[in-house]
Write a protein that holds these residues in place. Sequence first.
Motif, short mmCIF file in Angstrom:
data_model
loop_
_atom_site.label_atom_id
_atom_site.label_comp_id
_atom_site.label_asym_id
_atom_site.label_seq_id
_atom_site.Cartn_x
_atom_site.Cartn_y
_atom_site.Cartn_z
N PHE A 245 15.11 -3.81 79.06
CA PHE A 245 16.04 -2.81 78.58
C PHE A 245 16.74 -2.00 79.66
N ALA A 246 17.99 -1.65 79.35
CA ALA A 246 18.62 -0.49 79.98
C ALA A 246 18.12 0.73 79.21
N MET A 247 17.91 1.83 79.94
CA MET A 247 17.32 3.01 79.32
C MET A 247 18.23 4.21 79.50
N GLY A 248 18.12 5.13 78.56
CA GLY A 248 18.95 6.33 78.67
C GLY A 248 18.29 7.55 78.07
N TRP A 249 18.77 8.69 78.50
CA TRP A 249 18.38 9.98 77.92
C TRP A 249 19.64 10.64 77.34
N PHE A 250 19.47 11.18 76.17
CA PHE A 250 20.53 11.91 75.49
C PHE A 250 19.94 13.24 75.01
N ARG A 251 20.81 14.17 74.62
CA ARG A 251 20.29 15.41 74.06
C ARG A 251 21.14 15.83 72.87
#
Length: 117
Positions: free
Chosen positions: A32-38
């Motif tokens: 996976f490519a990973m990300g953080w969002f808010r």
Amino acid sequence: QVQLAESGGGLVQAGDSLKLTCAVSGRPLSDFAMGWFRQVPGKEREFVASISRHGDRIPYGNSVKGRFTIVRDDNKNMVYLQMNSLKPEDTAVYLCAAGTTIPDDYWGQGTQVTVSS
């Protein structure tokens, strides 16, 4: 079944640091490519940071650039978000996401970060 579990949120003061963790299960993190969002109630979800499968592309949102760092540890199936110099406007629910090309296929439940002034 892929599952993402965020942890590490809490209540801190402006200027403090906090480290969020996203634990991935069900498939190797290296898939996976990973990300953080808010997310803040009443506002659109905001991109915070992402990291490609091989770690060669690491874009950040303008509002966190220079203060936040995303790191992946494929051996531990973990992704981290180190947050420094926190501001009250960083208050939000922080969500971890995974995807085979862009991080939007799988989502965690989120962890609350509250920054007091």
